[in-house]
Scaffold this motif. Structure first.
Motif, PDB file in Angstrom:
ATOM      1  N   ASN A 140       6.533  12.888  14.048  1.00 50.46           N
ATOM      2  CA  ASN A 140       7.354  13.873  13.331  1.00 50.46           C
ATOM      3  C   ASN A 140       7.512  13.511  11.857  1.00 50.46           C
ATOM      4  O   ASN A 140       7.500  14.397  10.994  1.00 50.46           O
ATOM      5  N   ALA A 141       7.626  12.235  11.555  1.00 50.29           N
ATOM      6  CA  ALA A 141       7.682  11.820  10.143  1.00 50.29           C
ATOM      7  C   ALA A 141       6.357  12.153   9.460  1.00 50.29           C
ATOM      8  O   ALA A 141       6.336  12.554   8.288  1.00 50.29           O
ATOM      9  N   GLY A 142       5.260  12.025  10.189  1.00 52.24           N
ATOM     10  CA  GLY A 142       3.949  12.388   9.643  1.00 52.24           C
ATOM     11  C   GLY A 142       3.867  13.877   9.322  1.00 52.24           C
ATOM     12  O   GLY A 142       3.358  14.270   8.264  1.00 52.24           O
TER      13      GLY A 142
ATOM     14  N   ALA B  14      13.313  12.819   9.538  1.00 51.21           N
ATOM     15  CA  ALA B  14      12.401  13.436  10.504  1.00 51.21           C
ATOM     16  C   ALA B  14      12.208  12.506  11.703  1.00 51.21           C
ATOM     17  O   ALA B  14      12.186  12.949  12.860  1.00 51.21           O
ATOM     18  N   ALA B  15      12.092  11.213  11.432  1.00 51.71           N
ATOM     19  CA  ALA B  15      11.928  10.250  12.523  1.00 51.71           C
ATOM     20  C   ALA B  15      13.178  10.229  13.400  1.00 51.71           C
ATOM     21  O   ALA B  15      13.097  10.249  14.630  1.00 51.71           O
ATOM     22  N   LYS B  16      14.357  10.224  12.758  1.00 60.94           N
ATOM     23  CA  LYS B  16      15.615  10.207  13.526  1.00 60.94           C
ATOM     24  C   LYS B  16      15.746  11.452  14.394  1.00 60.94           C
ATOM     25  O   LYS B  16      16.146  11.369  15.555  1.00 60.94           O
ATOM     26  N   SER B  17      15.420  12.603  13.831  1.00 62.63           N
ATOM     27  CA  SER B  17      15.636  13.828  14.617  1.00 62.63           C
ATOM     28  C   SER B  17      14.657  13.879  15.788  1.00 62.63           C
ATOM     29  O   SER B  17      15.000  14.376  16.866  1.00 62.63           O
ATOM     30  N   ALA B  18      13.450  13.335  15.620  1.00 63.48           N
ATOM     31  CA  ALA B  18      12.510  13.319  16.748  1.00 63.48           C
ATOM     32  C   ALA B  18      12.946  12.342  17.835  1.00 63.48           C
ATOM     33  O   ALA B  18      12.684  12.568  19.021  1.00 63.48           O
ATOM     34  N   LEU B  19      13.631  11.280  17.445  1.00 61.32           N
ATOM     35  CA  LEU B  19      14.175  10.369  18.464  1.00 61.32           C
ATOM     36  C   LEU B  19      15.117  11.134  19.388  1.00 61.32           C
ATOM     37  O   LEU B  19      15.093  10.970  20.605  1.00 61.32           O
ATOM     38  N   ASP B  20      15.947  12.009  18.801  1.00 64.72           N
ATOM     39  CA  ASP B  20      16.883  12.799  19.609  1.00 64.72           C
ATOM     40  C   ASP B  20      16.174  13.885  20.404  1.00 64.72           C
ATOM     41  O   ASP B  20      16.470  14.103  21.571  1.00 64.72           O
ATOM     42  N   SER B  21      15.238  14.582  19.777  1.00 61.09           N
ATOM     43  CA  SER B  21      14.638  15.730  20.462  1.00 61.09           C
ATOM     44  C   SER B  21      13.501  15.332  21.403  1.00 61.09           C
ATOM     45  O   SER B  21      13.314  15.957  22.444  1.00 61.09           O
ATOM     46  N   HIS B  22      12.727  14.281  21.054  1.00 59.71           N
ATOM     47  CA  HIS B  22      11.518  13.965  21.820  1.00 59.71           C
ATOM     48  C   HIS B  22      11.505  12.564  22.417  1.00 59.71           C
ATOM     49  O   HIS B  22      10.532  12.181  23.059  1.00 59.71           O
TER      50      HIS B  22
ATOM     51  N   ASN C 213       0.839  -1.203   0.000  1.00 58.13           N
ATOM     52  CA  ASN C 213       0.000   0.000   0.000  1.00 58.13           C
ATOM     53  C   ASN C 213       0.872   1.251   0.000  1.00 58.13           C
ATOM     54  O   ASN C 213       0.464   2.311   0.458  1.00 58.13           O
ATOM     55  N   ASN C 214       2.076   1.096  -0.520  1.00 58.98           N
ATOM     56  CA  ASN C 214       3.091   2.156  -0.500  1.00 58.98           C
ATOM     57  C   ASN C 214       2.875   3.066  -1.724  1.00 58.98           C
ATOM     58  O   ASN C 214       3.761   3.263  -2.539  1.00 58.98           O
ATOM     59  N   TYR C 215       1.652   3.626  -1.815  1.00 59.21           N
ATOM     60  CA  TYR C 215       1.204   4.260  -3.057  1.00 59.21           C
ATOM     61  C   TYR C 215       2.085   5.421  -3.517  1.00 59.21           C
ATOM     62  O   TYR C 215       2.198   5.691  -4.693  1.00 59.21           O
ATOM     63  N   LEU C 216       2.660   6.140  -2.559  1.00 60.59           N
ATOM     64  CA  LEU C 216       3.472   7.301  -2.942  1.00 60.59           C
ATOM     65  C   LEU C 216       4.972   6.994  -2.855  1.00 60.59           C
ATOM     66  O   LEU C 216       5.801   7.874  -3.060  1.00 60.59           O
ATOM     67  N   GLY C 217       5.294   5.751  -2.537  1.00 61.24           N
ATOM     68  CA  GLY C 217       6.705   5.370  -2.452  1.00 61.24           C
ATOM     69  C   GLY C 217       7.424   6.014  -1.277  1.00 61.24           C
ATOM     70  O   GLY C 217       8.634   6.209  -1.304  1.00 61.24           O
ATOM     71  N   LEU C 218       6.682   6.341  -0.206  1.00 60.87           N
ATOM     72  CA  LEU C 218       7.275   7.077   0.913  1.00 60.87           C
ATOM     73  C   LEU C 218       7.821   6.185   2.029  1.00 60.87           C
ATOM     74  O   LEU C 218       8.438   6.693   2.969  1.00 60.87           O
ATOM     75  N   SER C 219       7.600   4.863   1.923  1.00 61.77           N
ATOM     76  CA  SER C 219       7.955   3.981   3.049  1.00 61.77           C
ATOM     77  C   SER C 219       9.431   4.042   3.422  1.00 61.77           C
ATOM     78  O   SER C 219       9.787   3.731   4.561  1.00 61.77           O
ATOM     79  N   ASN C 220      10.281   4.411   2.472  1.00 62.46           N
ATOM     80  CA  ASN C 220      11.715   4.532   2.801  1.00 62.46           C
ATOM     81  C   ASN C 220      12.240   5.900   2.356  1.00 62.46           C
ATOM     82  O   ASN C 220      13.413   6.039   2.015  1.00 62.46           O
ATOM     83  N   HIS C 221      11.355   6.905   2.364  1.00 61.06           N
ATOM     84  CA  HIS C 221      11.798   8.215   1.869  1.00 61.06           C
ATOM     85  C   HIS C 221      12.773   8.874   2.847  1.00 61.06           C
ATOM     86  O   HIS C 221      12.505   8.937   4.046  1.00 61.06           O
ATOM     87  N   PRO C 222      13.896   9.393   2.321  1.00 57.59           N
ATOM     88  CA  PRO C 222      14.918   9.974   3.214  1.00 57.59           C
ATOM     89  C   PRO C 222      14.375  11.096   4.106  1.00 57.59           C
ATOM     90  O   PRO C 222      14.788  11.205   5.262  1.00 57.59           O
TER      91      PRO C 222
END
Ligand SMILES: *Cc1c(COP(=O)(O)O)cnc(C)c1O
Length: 396
Positions: free
Chosen positions: A281-283, A64-72, A50-59
């Motif tokens: 954050n990725a959202g 964004a996910a990595k930076s939220a791990l550090d900040s939040h 269901n990866n319609y926009l090809g975003l499942s591995n988008h940099p």
């Protein structure tokens, strides 16, 4: 004490296997994307995500996910109303409302929970829920948890819906409930007609946009964009687990009093954990991308048109589709399984569906297109379908 039920479960599992309905899981060892590696070491093209926009591995989402791990941090260890709400959750809710042109949004752990928790706080035995016969399992379960009168109309059948609306006139409130895109055929709910009937018979509308949000409409705003009824649907539910990055998370967005009441009374919201900050954050990043450009939608629509056009030209029987789902009709259950496994040997990962997932003698292979596919992927898929189709006598 386990002995008796153990025997019973073993017998039932054997029956599932014998009926050919046992679900085996193929193991992927790469990221989710167009070209994936499976545990046998083979590289295959993925046409069943269901990866319609090809975003499942988008940099951008990964960063964004990595930076939220550090900040939040990693997790919230709380439901929202105790101490599980961060600024990220509020920002994401606002971005979702902006995207759909709605008043407010509430997040859930999954759309399964959004649908499970939407009816019971709003409706009781005085009310009517009028539901499409092909609605998702989570809608069916959500309706079951609520005491409202239930009406079911045949899939996208507006004459039948009108009948049910007439029958439901005695009830206090009425709501028409439909999937935006039905996942087995790829057809879109006729929202223009549904909207007219809702007005005529004083009903609200709820749409589950899981397979339509991000996908249909020129800029991917879903069925309300496609039918030019933005702002006219009372309740929209959706997932972050499909086009919107493919991780996890669901939402309900719509009229502000409805969302406010759900925050007070919706059980999967009140009694289940917050989504992790990295996911939130990725959202946010994903909705920012959607606001910047509709390039991904353009590519997805182009890919879908190309694929459906070429497959039709090749002689396949394709269900009319308005989404990124393309059902290649085979009718025969066994054929659908043989064809899918031969396609896998050709490096094309697709799934064959048959009864009871689809009606009897309506077996098919479902192909899901993505903006993550390049033309060479589509061509390889079409070539493989044509080769295997000829071998199996599907094509003359
Ligand atoms: C996938 C899907 C869901 C469930 O979404 P999750 O976020 O994975 O729980 C609900 N409704 C429809 C129509 C779906 O396709």
């Amino acid at each position: 004490m386990y002995g008796k039920i153990k025997d019973h479960l073993q017998k039932e599992l054997a029956e599932i296997r014998e009926a050919g309905l046992y679900k085996n899981e193929r193991i992927i060892t790469s990221q989710q994307k167009a070209e994936i590696r499976v545990s046998t070491g083979a590289n295959v093209l993925n046409f069943c995500a269901n990866n319609y926009l090809g975003l499942s591995n988008h940099p951008r989402l990964i960063n964004a996910a990595k930076s939220a791990l550090d900040s939040h941090g990693y997790g919230m260890s709380s439901v929202r109303f105790i101490c599980g709400t961060q600024d990220l959750h509020k920002t994401l809710e606002a971005k979702i409302a902006e995207f759909f042109g709605t008043e407010d949004t509430i997040l859930y752990a999954a759309c399964f929970d959004a649908n499970g928790g939407v009816f019971e706080p709003l409706f009781n035995e005085e009310d009517a829920i009028i539901s499409d016969s092909l609605n998702h399992a989570s809608i069916i379960d959500g309706v079951r948890l609520c005491k409202a009168q239930r009406y079911r109309y045949n899939n996208a059948d507006m004459a039948d819906l009108e009948e049910k609306l007439k029958e439901a006139q005695a009830q206090r409130f009425r709501i028409i409930v439909t999937d935006g895109v039905f996942s087995m055929d790829g057809n879109v709910a006729p929202m223009d007609k549904i909207n007219e009937l809702a007005k005529k018979y004083d009903a609200m509308i709820m749409v589950d946009e899981c397979h339509s949000a991000g996908v249909v409409g020129k800029t991917g705003r879903g069925v309300t964009e496609l039918f030019n009824i933005r702002g006219e649907v009372d309740i929209i539910t959706g997932t972050l687990g499909k086009a919107f990055g493919g991780a996890v998370g669901g939402f309900t967005t719509g009229k502000k009093e409805i969302i406010e009441m759900l925050r007070q009374r919706s059980r999967p919201y009140l009694f289940s954990n917050s989504i992790p900050p990295a996911v939130a954050n990725a959202g946010i990043e994903m909705f920012d991308m959607m606001a910047e450009t509709s390039e991904l939608q353009d590519k997805l629509h182009k890919n879908t048109d190309y694929f459906v056009g070429k497959m039709t030209e090749a002689g396949f029987d394709i269900k009319p589709t308005k989404s990124a789902i393309c059902a290649v009709m085979l009718y025969d259950a066994k054929l659908s399984q043989v064809m899918a496994s031969k396609l896998l040997e050709e490096g094309i990962y697709v799934i064959g569906f048959y009864f009871p997932v689809v009606p009897k003698d309506q077996a098919r292979i479902r192909v899901q297109l993505s903006a993550g596919h390049e033309q060479k992927h589509l061509d390889k898929c079409i070539t493989a379908f044509t080769k295997v189709g000829k071998e199996l006598g599907v094509l003359k």
